[in-house]
Design an enzyme around this catalytic site. Structure first.
Site, short mmCIF file in Angstrom:
data_model
loop_
_atom_site.label_atom_id
_atom_site.label_comp_id
_atom_site.label_asym_id
_atom_site.label_seq_id
_atom_site.Cartn_x
_atom_site.Cartn_y
_atom_site.Cartn_z
CG ASP A 86 2.56 1.22 9.54
OD1 ASP A 86 2.15 2.05 10.37
OD2 ASP A 86 2.74 1.50 8.33
NE ARG A 123 0.20 9.89 10.55
CZ ARG A 123 -0.15 8.92 9.72
NH1 ARG A 123 -1.37 8.41 9.77
NH2 ARG A 123 0.69 8.46 8.83
N PRO A 124 1.78 16.01 11.94
CG PRO A 124 3.68 16.87 12.99
CD PRO A 124 2.65 15.78 13.10
CB VAL A 125 2.30 17.97 6.51
CG1 VAL A 125 1.56 16.64 6.43
CG2 VAL A 125 1.31 19.12 6.58
NE ARG A 165 -7.29 4.40 5.22
CZ ARG A 165 -6.42 5.04 5.99
NH1 ARG A 165 -6.68 5.25 7.25
NH2 ARG A 165 -5.28 5.47 5.50
CG LEU A 218 9.68 17.37 8.94
CD1 LEU A 218 10.04 15.90 9.15
CD2 LEU A 218 10.89 18.25 9.28
CE LYS A 221 -1.77 1.74 3.98
NZ LYS A 221 -1.58 3.18 4.19
CG ASN A 222 2.43 2.72 3.62
OD1 ASN A 222 1.24 3.00 3.49
ND2 ASN A 222 2.99 2.51 4.81
NE ARG A 252 -1.71 12.03 8.40
CZ ARG A 252 -1.70 13.29 8.77
NH1 ARG A 252 -2.79 13.88 9.16
NH2 ARG A 252 -0.58 13.99 8.78
CB CYS A 307 -4.66 10.45 11.95
SG CYS A 307 -3.39 9.61 12.86
C1 UD1 Z 1 4.19 6.69 6.70
C2 UD1 Z 1 3.29 5.50 6.42
C3 UD1 Z 1 2.62 5.01 7.71
C4 UD1 Z 1 3.66 4.74 8.77
C5 UD1 Z 1 4.59 5.94 8.95
C6 UD1 Z 1 5.75 5.66 9.88
C7 UD1 Z 1 2.58 5.94 4.16
C8 UD1 Z 1 1.46 6.29 3.23
N1 UD1 Z 1 2.29 5.91 5.45
O1 UD1 Z 1 3.36 7.73 7.19
O2 UD1 Z 1 1.92 3.81 7.39
O3 UD1 Z 1 3.01 4.49 10.01
O4 UD1 Z 1 5.16 6.31 7.67
O5 UD1 Z 1 6.50 4.60 9.43
O6 UD1 Z 1 3.67 5.64 3.73
N2 UD1 Z 1 6.52 14.05 11.27
C9 UD1 Z 1 6.65 15.38 11.63
N3 UD1 Z 1 6.54 16.32 10.66
C10 UD1 Z 1 6.30 16.01 9.35
C11 UD1 Z 1 6.16 14.65 9.00
C12 UD1 Z 1 6.28 13.68 9.99
O7 UD1 Z 1 6.87 15.70 12.81
O8 UD1 Z 1 6.21 16.92 8.51
C13 UD1 Z 1 6.66 13.00 12.31
C14 UD1 Z 1 5.39 12.18 12.51
O9 UD1 Z 1 4.49 12.79 13.41
C15 UD1 Z 1 5.97 10.87 13.04
C16 UD1 Z 1 7.31 10.76 12.30
O10 UD1 Z 1 7.60 12.06 11.84
O11 UD1 Z 1 6.21 10.97 14.42
C17 UD1 Z 1 7.30 9.81 11.13
O12 UD1 Z 1 6.19 10.10 10.31
P1 UD1 Z 1 6.22 9.85 8.74
O13 UD1 Z 1 7.32 8.90 8.43
O14 UD1 Z 1 6.22 11.16 8.04
O15 UD1 Z 1 4.81 9.16 8.51
P2 UD1 Z 1 3.94 9.22 7.21
O16 UD1 Z 1 4.76 9.45 6.01
O17 UD1 Z 1 2.76 10.10 7.45
#
Ligand code: UD1
Length: 421
Positions: free
Chosen positions: A305, A121-123, A397, A125, A22-23, A92, A116
């Site tokens: 996961d 789950r911030p973006v 999902r 970065l 999926k990912n 997301r 979520c």
């Molecule tokens: C992806 C996976 C999800 C998995 C996660 C962690 C997909 C579609 N989803 O989610 O299944 O659980 O990796 O392996 O691939 N963070 C920040 N700021 C940001 C982005 C992330 O602080 O801008 C933090 C998150 O809150 C978390 C950590 O970084 O604590 C890792 O998150 P991230 O690897 O970005 O997760 P996703 O890409 O959303």
């Protein structure tokens, strides 16, 4: 809403092929926005998240077909750069279209994903990285609005390893002017799959599979084909299904190197696990497992996961286990539901302390998110009597026909379509 009915207590036996990841699939689909033409992505799993991404691409103007796990995306006729809240709120990972749209069209309006089920789950970065590359980004009325003439190369130093931010900025940088460096890039196999796909399109990337990616931007990319890697989380879930039912299962189409941390923990626990370059066999028929603590961490560490599934296994393993989630500190919504099945689990901050019980007993339990649902199914397979897992739309999902796969291994599990739950 559908539910699963599970009669627990049958040891799983047999062989099964693992579906596409999926990912990986979500990132590969979004990447097709970077070129203009027909792209073919094979081994695509049929899941609700994939359908959501296809709907999003269609909303942007792409045409697509999806036959026998092969998706073709026609990215010639992209005619807008708008990702609406209605689709992003469902998934997301829709944020993955931000980087490619901005890189190719110089404009994107993408709904900001909210929180979520397991907290924020911030973006940040993703946003900071694109700003560093010269994009003008604002957040208005819940939308990220991003503009640029052309993205400029930058040195991106991530404080934490992020799969999504690495994927998004990698897709943004392949068409940027100059050489971008991503330090502390995520090394998850799904990111490697994406980087190799971008290379197939003509992108110039070095350091693939390492924490330092160097991307020399090019003016244009061409359509290309790629095969989606096998789903290591689905594979890990089925290995635990075998372990929790004391069964013997062989997984085909799955490289051990993607699951090393999971296989190693199962072996440490006392399961007999043998691997080849593309298969894993677990024999848990005659072993009595011992507790194994885990701390989730980025690849190659133990994946967050798989945390919920590991807790399910440890809940019937004699002794006390501590499971710490260092990535999502609140990701424990499965615990009260597992306790309804008779497990003895306490949460302290981001730790689950599990005291193994002799047996679980069937009950009605509720899915709350994707991997939490999987842990309830696993617990149901081990429990005495009947377990009803409600709201399995969470599971749909991210797992392709999980109940059919488990049934083919001998599990007594059926889907009941309904509206009541
Ligand atoms: C992806 C996976 C999800 C998995 C996660 C962690 C997909 C579609 N989803 O989610 O299944 O659980 O990796 O392996 O691939 N963070 C920040 N700021 C940001 C982005 C992330 O602080 O801008 C933090 C998150 O809150 C978390 C950590 O970084 O604590 C890792 O998150 P991230 O690897 O970005 O997760 P996703 O890409 O959303």
């Amino acid at each position: 809403m559908d539910k699963f009915l599970i009669q627990g207590g049958t040891a799983l036996r047999g062989e099964i092929a693992v579906s596409g990841a999926k990912n990986a699939s979500l990132a590969l689909l979004a990447a097709t926005l970077l070129n203009s033409g027909i792209n073919t992505i094979s081994n695509t799993p049929r899941l609700n998240d994939v359908s959501t991404m296809l709907k999003l691409l269609a909303q942007l103007g792409c045409g697509y077909t999806f036959t026998n796990n092969i998706v073709t995306i026609d990215s010639v006729s992209v005619d807008n750069q708008f990702a609406p809240y209605e689709l992003v709120k469902k998934m997301r990972a829709s944020i993955y279209v931000l980087g490619p749209l901005l890189a190719r069209y110089g404009y994107a309006k993408v709904s900001l994903p909210g929180g979520c089920a397991w907290g924020p789950r911030p973006v940040n970065l993703h946003i900071e990285g694109l700003r560093k590359m010269g994009a003008e980004l604002t957040v208005e009325n819940g939308y990220i609005i991003a503009k640029t003439k052309r993205l400029q190369a930058a040195k991106l130093n991530f404080d934490i390893s992020s799969v999504g931010a690495t994927g998004n900025l990698l897709m943004a940088s392949v068409l940027a002017s100059g050489t971008t460096v991503i330090n502390n890039a995520a090394m998850e196999p799904e990111i490697t799959n994406l980087a190799l796909y971008l290379q197939n399109m003509g992108a110039k990337i070095s350091g693939i599979g390492t924490p330092i990616l160097e991307i020399e931007g090019v003016d244009e990319l061409h359509p290309a084909d790629i095969e989606t890697i096998p789903d290591r989380i689905e594979a890990g879930t089925i290995l635990i299904a075998a372990a929790i039912t004391k069964g013997t299962v062989t997984l085909q189409n799955v490289p051990e190197k993607h699951l090393h941390s999971i296989v190693a923990k199962l072996q440490d626990a006392g399961a007999d696990v043998k691997t080849t370059s593309s298969s894993i066999t677990i024999d848990a028929a005659n072993c009595s497992l011992t507790p194994q603590n885990i701390i989730t961490s980025p690849f190659p560490g133990f994946p967050t996961d798989m945390q919920a599934q590991w807790i399910a296994l440890m809940s019937v393993t004699k002794g006390t286990t501590t499971v710490t989630d260092s990535i999502y500190l609140d990701r424990f919504s499965h615990v009260p539901e597992l306790n309804r099945l008779g497990a003895d689990i306490m949460i302290k901050e981001n730790n689950a302390i599990i005291r193994g019980v002799k047996k679980l007993t069937g009950a009605k339990v509720m899915s709350t998110d994707l991997r939490a649902s999987a842990s309830l199914v696993l617990a149901g397979l081990a429990a005495e009597g009947e377990t009803e897992v409600l709201r399995v739309y969470h599971l749909d999902r991210g797992y392709e026909s999980l109940e059919k796969k488990l049934s083919s291994l001998g599990a007594n599990i059926t889907r009941v379509a309904g509206t009541e739950y």
